[in-house]
Design an enzyme around this catalytic site. Structure first.
Site, PDB file in Angstrom:
ATOM      1  CG  ASP A  18      -2.285   0.868   0.812  1.00 26.39           C
ATOM      2  OD1 ASP A  18      -2.064   1.678  -0.245  1.00 26.39           O
ATOM      3  OD2 ASP A  18      -3.149   0.829   1.655  1.00 26.39           O
TER       4      ASP A  18
HETATM    5  C1  BGC Z   1      -4.907   3.589  -0.403  1.00 25.88           C
HETATM    6  C2  BGC Z   1      -5.030   2.268  -1.206  1.00 25.88           C
HETATM    7  C3  BGC Z   1      -4.725   2.968  -2.678  1.00 25.88           C
HETATM    8  C4  BGC Z   1      -3.445   3.587  -2.556  1.00 25.88           C
HETATM    9  C5  BGC Z   1      -3.104   4.171  -3.775  1.00 25.88           C
HETATM   10  C6  BGC Z   1      -3.681   4.209  -0.398  1.00 25.88           C
HETATM   11  O1  BGC Z   1      -3.558   5.049   0.495  1.00 25.88           O
HETATM   12  O2  BGC Z   1      -4.940   2.706   1.160  1.00 25.88           O
HETATM   13  O3  BGC Z   1      -6.221   1.800  -1.173  1.00 25.88           O
HETATM   14  O4  BGC Z   1      -5.097   2.077  -3.536  1.00 25.88           O
HETATM   15  O5  BGC Z   1      -3.505   4.613  -1.553  1.00 25.88           O
HETATM   16  O6  BGC Z   1      -4.006   5.380  -4.064  1.00 25.88           O
END
Ligand code: BGC
Length: 741
Positions: free
Chosen positions: A282
């Site tokens: 993530d």
């Molecule tokens: C989120 C994810 C997301 C990623 C990319 C993160 O902060 O938890 O769900 O896919 O950002 O934008």
């Protein structure tokens, strides 16, 4: 005869061909990897965010472009649109080995055409509609140069304080698994590499939805039994549906960050589940292992992440800065690096990017697909199906279109942006129909007036007088209240989930006019709204319904669409009841009579029951359940029984009922929930029509994880329940599972 023979031959050949194709990709990846330096391999694991966050004006923008040319970047997120993806892809192709980039994006509930937020869509319990919505999102995104979506989020979530309940399928494992499958199928279509599909990501692996106290990014502590039984199955379902990638999560699980979690990623996902795709971290979650107190520094975090099975690093810069050294020093084996690189390159080949790196970035297709009118029709269809009629006292709804006066009131009545909800990414999105616009265009002879009162978060009473005056002049009030779009989603945890500002006071002022008040509520989570729940004449929960939200709500209000949505998550009476799920345990002191709870598992200041239970949702017609039969009282482990009953539409409107099958294992080696959803069907009936509905019950349906984490069913008695909601069971039966011989 000839045809049959051919079909049979083709069917027999198919697996072979698929295998051959795999072997071909395998050879290509191996040949490419032979030419790669360690630095180039590490580059494939580096994912960078694009202009949205850095922007051409940011100081390191030029350096990032240079890195792409040098093959130091494997994937980008937040680069979208044919023009931009072509421009950036061209840079990657200047690198020594010309390896194309993967473009990922959070296409969560639509790209150009916005569909209801995932929790809202889940209230449709309609797998075809959900798959279709994901497919259209994929079609639009793929036409705009995107190869890969960071969806579906399949985290089970039982705490509405957590803002991200909005992004998932709610609280239930059975429903959540079905929806996970539908979304993966929708995004990925029949075959990876078709330019109307994108790779899906099952996220966030794992247990992110159980953050302590509903506070985003917080720790998670749970038994392995809960993990295996409640939180992991939707991930397994996504994997079985072919999910190309997984994303790990920000949280720790029992003390170990998911990103550095060997048990989750190596033992379960890549081990016993045999996942062949790749895992992306993530955003910054590799780096975050440092503040977690699990890694000493970024270099250590890089080692711990990759050794634990996290392949691609999203925006931590951990691998790009430190992995080459870690490989040299032996902290990370070349084999481990190679495995991660192999998984990523394999997907790039599978998507056809080595044949044509621009195959998703075709201007004419982008223009045509984003303008496809059928996408709006699909958005309307799923939005209607997602609306939940929570209350309809004295049949206030549907509204008549005859000459009457309708006052549409409230801070969100003419809102547009709020109808879309969070996670909308394209700048130039499809136009949104507000609820006021929808009502105006569907009102027939009725006269529609409008008063905003004051903004959703306002804590004064400005505009209340005008609103009350409008209500006084009207025959019926439609009050549109709720959360604004930016109050749910990531980093939007709330300790108070009542309606923001003075919206309940506005309701009370309107109700005091004596006019019937229909409340339409927008939100990305279950809210607490006790005054409205007690006193409103009707309530429609609309979630964030998307581009066609206004038309969907109007169709329901005027009865052109008979509501059929059912809650995919429990609505508590207060924050104090959270976490609250219908699938709770009995305890040794269960409450059997809410009036007598002394020394029972209860509260002294609240009942245990929710405001609205999981599975609740009303219709404009009535459904009668009768004539339950179970094909046999007992079944051997290898046998099945069939549970059947008659469902009749006894009202005056045609309508759809979502019938729900629950069961309880009465005595087991590990106590079982008082109810577990084990089946559902959407049944559409004309007035007066009756149909026999059947469910098959087999050993698998009766199984659970025992204390040794072994999946299986135990002999004994099971209670079977069929109903219209988890708290509205209409028929009950039983079956005994016989011991194995
Ligand atoms: C989120 C994810 C997301 C990623 C990319 C993160 O902060 O938890 O769900 O896919 O950002 O934008």
């Amino acid at each position: 005869m000839k045809k049959t023979t051919l079909a049979l031959a083709a069917a027999l050949l198919l697996p072979l061909m698929a295998h051959a194709q795999d072997a071909q990709i395998d050879r290509k990846v191996a040949a490419l990897m032979k030419q790669m330096t360690v630095a180039e391999k590490v580059g494939q694991l580096h994912q960078l965010s694009g202009r949205l966050f850095t922007g051409p004006t940011s100081s390191d923008y030029a350096a990032k472009l240079a890195d792409i040319r040098l093959g130091k970047v494997g994937s980008m997120l937040n680069i979208k649109g044919v023009a931009d993806t072509r421009e950036i892809q061209a840079l990657a192709l200047q690198s020594r080995l010309h390896i194309p980039l993967l473009f990922g994006q959070d296409v969560i509930h639509g790209y150009h055409t916005v569909f209801p937020v995932p929790l809202g869509e889940s209230a449709s319990w309609d797998m075809e509609a959900i798959e279709q919505s994901a497919h259209i999102a994929a079609r639009e995104a793929a036409a705009a140069g995107i190869h890969w979506t960071f969806a579906p989020m399949v985290d089970i979530a039982r705490d509405p304080r957590w803002g991200r309940v909005m992004e998932g399928a709610g609280e239930d494992t059975f429903l959540g698994s079905a929806i996970a499958r539908a979304r993966v199928h929708g995004f990925q279509g029949k075959q990876l590499g078709a330019t109307d599909s994108v790779m899906a990501t099952a996220k966030h692996f794992a247990a992110y939805g159980a953050a302590v106290a509903g506070r985003d990014y917080n720790a998670v502590d749970m038994s392995n039994q809960q993990l295996f039984e409640v939180y992991l199955p939707p991930f397994k379902a996504a994997l079985d549906a072919g999910a190309a990638t997984f994303m790990n999560s920000f949280n720790t699980l029992n003390g170990i960050p998911a990103t550095g979690n060997l048990f989750l990623q190596r033992d379960i996902l890549k081990g016993s589940w045999n996942f062949k795709g790749f895992v992306v971290s993530d955003w910054g979650s590799v780096r975050e292992m440092v503040p977690h107190g699990y890694a000493a520094d970024l270099a250590d975090a890089s080692v711990k992440a990759i050794n634990a099975g996290s392949d691609m690093d999203m925006e931590s810069y951990a691998h790009i800065k430190h992995l080459e050294d870690a490989v040299k020093s032996g902290k990370v084996k070349m084999k481990t690096l190679d495995d991660a690189v192999y998984r990523i390159l394999y997907k790039k080949f599978e998507l056809g990017l080595f044949d044509d790196p621009y195959r998703y970035s075709v201007a004419a297709r982008e223009k045509a697909v984003l303008a496809d009118p059928s996408h709006r029709a699909a958005a309307l269809d799923v939005a209607q199906k997602s609306l939940v009629l929570l209350k309809n006292a004295a049949k206030t709804l549907p509204l008549s279109r005859a000459a009457q006066k309708i006052a549409v009131i409230g801070p969100l009545a003419d809102a547009k942006r709020d109808l879309e909800g969070g996670w909308v990414v394209e700048g130039d999105r499809a136009p949104v129909v507000s609820i006021l616009e929808g009502i105006r265009s569907h009102a027939g002879k009725a006269e529609v007036s409008y008063a905003e009162a004051c903004g959703a978060g306002c804590t004064g009473t400005e505009g209340f007088d005008d609103a009350v005056a409008a209500a006084t002049r009207a025959d019926v009030v439609v009050l549109v209240v709720g959360e604004t779009w930016d109050l749910s989603g990531e980093a939007k945890s709330r300790t108070d989930i009542t309606l923001p500002g003075h919206q309940e006071q506005l309701f009370a002022a309107l109700k005091a006019t004596g006019k019937p008040v229909v409340v339409v509520m927008l939100a990305g989570r279950p809210l607490v709204f006790n005054t409205i729940a007690d006193q409103a004449d009707a309530i429609v929960y609309a979630w964030f319904p998307g581009s066609e939200g206004g038309n969907a709500v109007a169709n329901v209000l005027f009865g052109d669409y008979n509501p059929s949505g059912k809650l995919p998550i429990t609505f508590p009476r207060s924050v104090g009841q959270i976490p609250l799920s219908y699938a709770q345990y009995s305890t040794g002191r269960p409450v059997t009579d809410e009036k007598n709870v002394v020394y029972k598992s209860a509260y002294i200041d609240s009942v245990n029951t929710p405001r609205y239970a999981f599975g609740h949702g009303l219709s404009y017609t009535d459904f009668k359940y009768s004539g339950l039969t179970i094909s046999s009282k007992a079944m051997a482990p290898s046998q099945q029984v069939t549970l059947s009953f008659d469902l009749a539409n006894t009202g005056k409107a045609e309508g759809t009922e979502i019938v729900q099958l629950y069961l309880r294992d009465l005595v087991a080696s590990v106590v079982r929930p008082v109810k577990e959803l084990k089946g559902f069907q959407k049944v559409h009936l004309l007035p007066g029509e009756q149909r026999r509905v059947s469910f098959t019950i087999d050993r698998e349906l009766l199984s659970f994880f025992n204390s040794q984490l072994v999946w299986g069913a135990e002999a004994g008695d099971f209670k079977l329940m069929v109903g219209s909601a988890s708290d509205d069971i209409r028929l009950e039966g039983a079956v005994t599972l016989l011991p194995s011989k």
